[in-house]
Design an enzyme around this catalytic site. Structure first.
Site, PDB file in Angstrom:
ATOM      1  N   CYS A 184      -5.593  -3.332   2.596  1.00 51.29           N
ATOM      2  CA  CYS A 184      -5.343  -2.891   3.806  1.00 51.29           C
ATOM      3  C   CYS A 184      -6.624  -3.266   4.683  1.00 51.29           C
ATOM      4  O   CYS A 184      -7.196  -4.784   5.086  1.00 51.29           O
ATOM      5  CB  CYS A 184      -4.592  -2.354   4.219  1.00 51.29           C
ATOM      6  SG  CYS A 184      -3.338  -2.023   5.776  1.00 51.29           S
ATOM      7  N   GLU A 244       0.963  -1.213   0.234  1.00 49.71           N
ATOM      8  CA  GLU A 244      -0.159   0.350  -0.069  1.00 49.71           C
ATOM      9  C   GLU A 244       0.950   1.204   0.404  1.00 49.71           C
ATOM     10  O   GLU A 244       2.209   0.833   0.249  1.00 49.71           O
ATOM     11  CB  GLU A 244      -1.145  -0.266   1.142  1.00 49.71           C
ATOM     12  CG  GLU A 244      -1.822   1.218   1.183  1.00 49.71           C
ATOM     13  CD  GLU A 244      -2.847   1.168   2.886  1.00 49.71           C
ATOM     14  OE1 GLU A 244      -2.317   0.413   3.937  1.00 49.71           O
ATOM     15  OE2 GLU A 244      -4.116   1.825   3.135  1.00 49.71           O
ATOM     16  N   LYS A 302      -9.387   2.000  -2.563  1.00 49.66           N
ATOM     17  CA  LYS A 302      -9.912   1.413  -0.932  1.00 49.66           C
ATOM     18  C   LYS A 302     -11.284   1.790  -0.842  1.00 49.66           C
ATOM     19  O   LYS A 302     -11.840   3.036  -1.176  1.00 49.66           O
ATOM     20  CB  LYS A 302      -8.982   1.381  -0.535  1.00 49.66           C
ATOM     21  CG  LYS A 302      -8.913   1.437   1.130  1.00 49.66           C
ATOM     22  CD  LYS A 302      -7.838   2.125   2.378  1.00 49.66           C
ATOM     23  CE  LYS A 302      -7.343   1.231   3.631  1.00 49.66           C
ATOM     24  NZ  LYS A 302      -6.070   2.458   3.711  1.00 49.66           N
TER      25      LYS A 302
END
Ligand SMILES: O=C(O)CCC(=O)C(=O)O
Length: 287
Positions: free
Chosen positions: A164, A45, A122
Site C-alpha cells: 500500500c 492488505e 511494510k
C-alpha cells in the site's frame, strides 16, 4: 525477466472482525481464481483483520516456514491454500509479531507447494493527517520493515513486493525493477480520501516509470464502521495502460502478464538505457 506469460488474479475482499471468517472468505476466492487456471493469486492488505491500529496486536501472528495452525492460523491457512490451489500466492498482508513483540504489516509469499518463498514487512508506515479527510498513524503500533523484497518465482522470473503506502516511494519500485522484477505487486487498502486522487495515478506511474507491470490488489469497500477502503484493484501494463480493473465491491480481476509487452515498451521508449547516471551518480550507487 518474465518467461513468456503469467496468468494472475487479484482477489478484492473486505475484512471483518472475525478472523476465521476472513480466512475462509480468502480461501474460497483463491480456489475460485485457481479454477480459472491462473498461476498467481494476490490478496489485499490486512485481509485477516480489521484495518485499525488498535487491532493489529490482537490479530498478530508469528511468521515461520512451518506455521502452527493454533498459533498462526492465517499463515498456516495461506500455505495450505497455495498448496491446495496449486498457485503462487501473494498473501496480502497480515499483522505479524516477532519475538521482541514488535508488530509488522507483513506480506508472505507462498509457492504452489505451500513453501514460504519470501516475506515483505511494510517499509513505509502509513502516517498521514489530511484535515477533514483521512487521519491514520500506523506507527502508533507497527514497526517498519527495512528491506526491499524481490521474490524469485521459480520458472517465471522475479517480482517486487510493496504494501500500500510503499507505492508512494518510487525508489522501492525502481530498485526492484532495476534488479530484474517484471511486476511490482502491492497488496493494499487505500481509502476514500486519497483513493480518488492518487490510486490510479500511482499504479500507472510505477508501471510506466519502470516499464513493468504494476498489480494493485485492494480491499473492497465496506459500510461503516469498517475502514473506508477504496477498492478499484487494477493491473497496469509497461506502457501505463490499465489492463484489468475492479470497481468498489467484492470481486476478482484477471490479467495476463506478457514478457513481450515489456520488451516492446523498452524498445520503443528506451528510458532504462538513457538514464543519466553520470549526472546523478548517487542514485546509480543505490541500484
Ligand atoms: O497512501 C495512501 O494514501 C493510502 C495508504 C494506505 O492506506 C496504507 O498504507 O494502508
Amino acid at each position: 525477466m518474465l518467461q513468456k506469460t503469467l496468468e494472475i488474479a487479484c482477489v478484492q475482499i473486505a475484512s471483518g472482525p472475525n478472523k476465521a471468517d476472513n480466512i475462509s472468505r480468502a480461501r474460497e476466492k483463491v480456489m475460485q481464481a485457481a479454477a480459472r487456471g491462473v498461476s498467481l493469486v494476490v490478496l489485499p492488505e490486512c485481509f485477516n483483520a480489521p484495518y485499525s491500529t488498535t487491532k493489529f496486536r490482537e490479530y498478530a501472528e508469528p511468521l515461520s516456514s512451518s506455521p502452527d495452525p493454533a498459533e498462526a492460523p492465517t499463515f498456516a491457512a495461506l500455505s495450505q491454500m497455495a498448496q491446495e490451489a496449486g498457485v503462487l500466492l501473494v498473501g496480502g498482508s497480515v499483522p505479524e509479531c516477532d519475538k521482541l513483540s514488535k508488530i509488522y504489516n507483513t506480506c508472505a509469499v507462498y509457492s504452489p507447494r505451500g513453501e514460504l518463498l519470501a516475506f515483505h514487512r511494510k517499509m513505509h508506515l502509513f502516517d498521514i493527517d489530511i484535515p477533514g479527510g483521512m487521519c491514520f498513524r500506523e506507527s502508533d503500533t507497527l514497526s517498519p520493515g527495512n528491506q526491499i523484497t524481490i521474490v524469485d518465482l521459480d520458472g517465471y522470473g522475479k517480482i517486487g513486493i510493496g504494501i500500500c503506502y510503499d507505492i508512494r516511494f518510487a525508489e522501492l519500485s525502481t530498485i526492484a525493477a532495476r534488479k530484474g522484477a517484471f511486476a511490482l505487486i502491492f497488496p493494499s487498502a487505500f481509502n476514500t480520501t486519497t483513493g480518488p486522487l492518487h490510486w490510479e495515478l500511482l499504479g500507472r506511474s510505477r508501471a510506466l516509470d519502470n516499464q513493468v507491470y504494476s498489480v494493485l490488489c485492494s480491499q473492497s469497500r465496506a459500510p461503516p464502521p469498517s475502514y473506508p477502503a477504496w477498492g478499484y484493484s487494477m493491473v497496469s501494463d509497461p506502457m501505463g495502460r490499465i489492463v484489468a480493473a475492479a470497481e468498489e465491491g467484492e470481486g476478482i480481476i484477471y490479467a495476463t502478464l506478457d514478457s513481450s509487452a515489456i520488451q516492446e515498451a523498452r524498445q520503443a521508449i528506451p528510458i532504462s538505457i538513457q538514464k543519466r547516471y553520470d549526472v546523478y551518480p548517487d542514485i546509480a550507487k543505490l541500484i
